[in-house]
Design an enzyme around this catalytic site. Structure first.
Site, PDB file in Angstrom:
ATOM      1  CE  LYS A  18       0.675   6.854  -2.742  1.00  0.00           C
ATOM      2  NZ  LYS A  18       0.990   5.668  -1.834  1.00  0.00           N
ATOM      3  CE  LYS A  44       3.779  12.158 -11.907  1.00  0.00           C
ATOM      4  NZ  LYS A  44       5.191  11.370 -12.250  1.00  0.00           N
ATOM      5  CE  LYS A  47       8.971  12.309  -3.923  1.00  0.00           C
ATOM      6  NZ  LYS A  47       9.466  10.844  -4.228  1.00  0.00           N
TER       7      LYS A  47
END
Ligand code: TRP
Length: 380
Positions: free
Chosen positions: A218, A215, A131
């Site tokens: 969005k 998986k 991230k």
């Protein structure tokens, strides 16, 4: 160990009340809706687990602040997330359902745990590395870095025995266990309960409909491979019907996640929304081609979504009722967290836990009175 402390000085051995082991989990309110992967991979298990454990389920609103969301959005999403827990079958009479920020002990213990975690150790968290690489040095907040220690606090502040999480949280749980063991070796046995991970089994993992190698989320394939729980069921049907299936020639329908990830994913979903077992569904469609399977699955998903959405909306259309459930949950959660926090404060050598406990319980009592007056559902 201090002998004058009024706080409970050792955790219950099983990590709970002594009757049933304590289990805890949470999700971040990051979108307007949870998706089918969240339901099948997590919520559905939470609901089953509440029969055999003392369960605490919370909306991790503090965690979602790491990416600095719009205040109006977060308020809305927090309620929507809680309403979906309820719609899925989390039962506030059985389990404790609450919002993380309503129980101050999480953030407080978080600080102590940050002071017990090595900078290098935290820097090795793969989610942080991913991230922060995406966000860049100034875009990534210190909160993103500190997030795993807040998660450890969520878990340790209830002496949780078991934590159901997906594979992506395994490393954070491992860190939590290391921190708990460190507390016990630095501050004495019984400072923290070392929790176990309850990793969701393979049959419960839902992949992206457009990209069965990833998986459901969005971010993969621009959200086209996602079934949102609170969205128009027609869109869900469309997403199912346009699911990518496996490019093999036999059109065989069987559960084989290696060779047939797309079809296996659809079978898992089919089984979850109908309660039928995967093999009997596969047998019914084998040899008939994928189209039949998709059309019937789309119907089954729509049929499942309708009552789910109805249940969620009984809470979303009545925010006062929802808030009363959450207030009650926060009070019950705080009553469990406070003595654990006191015990750990005491072990760390912070002064006068008794005074603090007194101040907090007075404040909690005052809140309880207000909440009871404001709403008939409050239990005081
Ligand atoms: N980090 C988890 C996620 O993003 C959510 C979470 C926060 C959590 N605190 C937790 C899960 C404690 C289990 C236990 O999915």
């Amino acid at each position: 160990m201090s002998e004058t402390s009024t706080a409970s000085t050792t955790p219950a051995s099983a990590g709970g009340t002594g009757l049933r082991p304590r289990i805890l989990s949470g999700m971040q309110p990051t979108d307007g809706s949870l998706h089918l992967g969240n339901y099948i991979g997590a919520l559905r298990q939470w609901v089953q687990l509440q029969d055999n454990f003392d369960a605490l389920y919370f909306v991790a609103d503090l965690h979602s602040l790491t990416v600095n969301p719009d205040p109006a959005l977060i308020r809305e999403r927090t309620r929507r997330t809680a309403a979906q827990y309820l719609a899925a079958g989390v039962d506030p009479a059985q389990s404790i359902l609450f919002v993380q920020s309503h129980v101050p002990a999480h953030a407080e213990l978080g600080w102590l745990l940050q002071c017990q975690t090595g900078f290098g150790e935290a820097s090795r968290m793969t989610q942080f590395k991913d991230k922060s690489a995406k966000a860049g040095n100034d875009g990534a907040t210190v909160g993103l870095f500190a997030y795993p220690m807040l998660m450890a606090a969520d878990i340790l502040v209830y002496d949780s025995a078991l934590v159901p999480v997906g594979e992506d949280q395994r490393q954070h749980l491992e860190l939590t266990r290391n921190i708990a063991e460190r507390l016990n070796s630095r501050f004495g046995d019984g400072t923290a309960v070392v929790p176990d991970a309850h990793i969701v089994k393979a049959g419960a993992k839902i992949q992206d409909l457009q990209d069965p190698a990833k998986k459901m989320s969005k971010s993969s394939s621009g959200g086209k491979g996602v079934v949102w729980l609170l969205e128009d069921p027609k869109k869900a049907a469309k997403a199912i019907k346009s699911a990518v299936t496996d490019a093999d020639e036999d059109y065989g329908v069987r559960y084989d996640p290696e060779a047939k990830p797309g079809i296996s994913n659809l079978l898992t979903i089919f089984s979850a929304v109908t309660g039928r077992d995967v093999d009997s569904i596969a047998a019914e469609y084998d040899g008939r081609g994928y189209g039949y399977l998709k059309v019937d699955l789309a119907d089954a998903v729509v049929e499942w979504l309708a009552p789910f959405q109805q249940r969620a909306h009984t809470f979303l259309d009545d925010p006062a009722r929802l808030d009363a459930v959450l207030t009650d949950g926060a009070q019950r959660a705080a009553a469990l967290a406070e003595p654990v926090l006191q015990r750990i404060y005491d072990r760390f050598g912070l002064l006068s836990p008794a005074t603090r406990l007194h101040a907090v319980s007075a404040a909690v009592a005052a809140t309880a009175t207000t909440a009871t007056n404001a709403s008939p559902a409050g239990r005081g």
